[in-house]
Design an enzyme around this catalytic site. Structure first.
Site, PDB file in Angstrom:
ATOM      1  N   ARG A  72      -0.201  -8.908  13.648  1.00 24.67           N
ATOM      2  CA  ARG A  72      -0.780  -7.916  12.728  1.00 24.67           C
ATOM      3  C   ARG A  72      -1.596  -8.589  11.626  1.00 24.67           C
ATOM      4  O   ARG A  72      -2.650  -8.103  11.235  1.00 24.67           O
ATOM      5  CB  ARG A  72       0.333  -7.051  12.116  1.00 24.67           C
ATOM      6  CG  ARG A  72       0.918  -6.054  13.130  1.00 24.67           C
ATOM      7  CD  ARG A  72       2.291  -5.571  12.736  1.00 24.67           C
ATOM      8  NE  ARG A  72       2.297  -4.763  11.540  1.00 24.67           N
ATOM      9  CZ  ARG A  72       3.364  -4.589  10.762  1.00 24.67           C
ATOM     10  NH1 ARG A  72       4.512  -5.182  11.052  1.00 24.67           N
ATOM     11  NH2 ARG A  72       3.287  -3.830   9.701  1.00 24.67           N
ATOM     12  N   LYS A  94       0.833  -1.213   0.000  1.00 20.91           N
ATOM     13  CA  LYS A  94       0.000   0.000   0.000  1.00 20.91           C
ATOM     14  C   LYS A  94       0.866   1.260   0.000  1.00 20.91           C
ATOM     15  O   LYS A  94       0.624   2.192  -0.764  1.00 20.91           O
ATOM     16  CB  LYS A  94      -0.928   0.023   1.235  1.00 20.91           C
ATOM     17  CG  LYS A  94      -1.864  -1.161   1.327  1.00 20.91           C
ATOM     18  CD  LYS A  94      -2.844  -1.032   2.488  1.00 20.91           C
ATOM     19  CE  LYS A  94      -2.217  -0.986   3.874  1.00 20.91           C
ATOM     20  NZ  LYS A  94      -1.499  -2.219   4.273  1.00 20.91           N
ATOM     21  N   ARG A 136      -9.475   0.557   9.259  1.00 22.27           N
ATOM     22  CA  ARG A 136      -8.992  -0.790   9.559  1.00 22.27           C
ATOM     23  C   ARG A 136     -10.056  -1.654  10.210  1.00 22.27           C
ATOM     24  O   ARG A 136      -9.784  -2.799  10.555  1.00 22.27           O
ATOM     25  CB  ARG A 136      -7.794  -0.699  10.503  1.00 22.27           C
ATOM     26  CG  ARG A 136      -6.450  -0.842   9.758  1.00 22.27           C
ATOM     27  CD  ARG A 136      -5.386  -0.803  10.797  1.00 22.27           C
ATOM     28  NE  ARG A 136      -4.130  -1.409  10.491  1.00 22.27           N
ATOM     29  CZ  ARG A 136      -3.112  -0.778   9.904  1.00 22.27           C
ATOM     30  NH1 ARG A 136      -3.251   0.426   9.433  1.00 22.27           N
ATOM     31  NH2 ARG A 136      -1.960  -1.399   9.764  1.00 22.27           N
ATOM     32  N   ARG A 163      11.339  -0.942  11.035  1.00 24.14           N
ATOM     33  CA  ARG A 163      10.215  -0.671  11.921  1.00 24.14           C
ATOM     34  C   ARG A 163      10.225  -1.642  13.094  1.00 24.14           C
ATOM     35  O   ARG A 163      10.473  -2.833  12.913  1.00 24.14           O
ATOM     36  CB  ARG A 163       8.906  -0.806  11.145  1.00 24.14           C
ATOM     37  CG  ARG A 163       8.613   0.425  10.327  1.00 24.14           C
ATOM     38  CD  ARG A 163       7.410   0.275   9.470  1.00 24.14           C
ATOM     39  NE  ARG A 163       6.252  -0.307  10.156  1.00 24.14           N
ATOM     40  CZ  ARG A 163       5.031  -0.320   9.639  1.00 24.14           C
ATOM     41  NH1 ARG A 163       4.820   0.231   8.457  1.00 24.14           N
ATOM     42  NH2 ARG A 163       4.033  -0.865  10.287  1.00 24.14           N
ATOM     43  N   ARG A 215      12.102  -5.949   5.322  1.00 22.00           N
ATOM     44  CA  ARG A 215      12.092  -4.569   4.830  1.00 22.00           C
ATOM     45  C   ARG A 215      12.802  -3.581   5.758  1.00 22.00           C
ATOM     46  O   ARG A 215      12.869  -3.766   6.964  1.00 22.00           O
ATOM     47  CB  ARG A 215      10.674  -4.111   4.491  1.00 22.00           C
ATOM     48  CG  ARG A 215       9.769  -3.876   5.648  1.00 22.00           C
ATOM     49  CD  ARG A 215       8.381  -3.455   5.149  1.00 22.00           C
ATOM     50  NE  ARG A 215       7.503  -3.155   6.249  1.00 22.00           N
ATOM     51  CZ  ARG A 215       6.250  -2.740   6.124  1.00 22.00           C
ATOM     52  NH1 ARG A 215       5.716  -2.572   4.939  1.00 22.00           N
ATOM     53  NH2 ARG A 215       5.530  -2.481   7.188  1.00 22.00           N
TER      54      ARG A 215
END
Ligand code: AMP
Length: 216
Positions: A172, A13, A88, A161, A127
């Site tokens: 998550r 996203k 969400r 992160r 990432r």
């Protein structure tokens, strides 16, 4: 145009929102980015959100709805926006309907990026990004062209992160499947949903999004 990018963490996203900013001048409104900025600044919202985000849970609807309400009132949001990471759950979607209606704004399309869970875990766990300009990278799929130097700004400081670790990623994804995935049916019922194969490469996903927006 005002759109929502819907999809699990790691679906792409943020990457696609940044490309739409560049190609169409729309504004990326990422509640995750806004909350991370609030945490870094030590603001009231940030203090409330920090531990919740580190666990991978959802921050309260009240907090994120108030952040988005303020953001929609800023002038740059009037030129078209891409919601990334909001709504969400169904309560947030209903709040967004009200926020937009009261401002005379229209939601044009909801683009769902569909990616299977296994690929998401691989994407999230590798990432990292440049702390200077925010450009995203991946250990296996997209390393800087020159090792240790950001392609975009030349910076040499990279960050991960706090919530991209194996344990938190699992939580998550579970939350996405339980609370956020029902929004697919919510927006399909409103005739606004467009599903795109998020397993394709980044350029191909961008091409499909541009095509969907062109014929909208
Ligand atoms: P993201 O960058 O979208 O993956 O968001 C990172 C974290 O910020 C999430 O795991 C949540 O803890 C929090 N967050 C972001 N957006 C929302 C939202 N719309 N509602 C609740 N929590 C959110």
């Amino acid at each position: 145009m005002n759109i929502i990018l819907l999809g699990p963490p790691g679906a792409g996203k943020g990457t696609q929102a940044k490309r739409l900013e560049a190609s169409r001048g729309m504004k990326q409104l990422s509640t995750g980015d806004m909350l991370r900025a609030a945490v870094a600044a030590g603001s009231e919202h940030g203090r409330q959100a920090k531990a919740v985000m580190e666990r991978g849970d959802l921050v309260s609807d009240e907090t994120v709805v108030s952040i988005i309400a303020d953001r929609l009132d800023q002038p740059d949001a009037r030129r078209g926006f891409i919601l990334d990471g909001f709504p969400r759950n169904v309560a947030q979607a209903a709040a967004l309907d009200r926020l937009m209606a009261s401002r005379g704004l229209k939601l044009d399309m909801v683009i769902e990026l569909a990616v299977d869970d296994e690929a998401l875990v691989r994407r999230l766990s590798g990432r990292f990004s440049c702390s200077g300009c925010g450009k995203g990278y991946h250990e296996a799929f997209e390393r800087p062209r020159s090792e240790g130097r950001c392609d975009a700004c030349g910076g040499s400081d990279f960050v991960r992160r706090a919530d991209d670790n194996a344990e938190t990623v699992k939580s998550r994804l579970g939350i996405y499947n339980r609370q956020t995935a029902p929004l697919v049916a919510y927006y399909a019922a409103l005739g606004k949903l467009k599903r795109i194969d998020g397993m394709a490469g980044i350029d191909e996903v961008s091409r499909q999004i541009e095509e969907a927006l062109r014929i909208a």
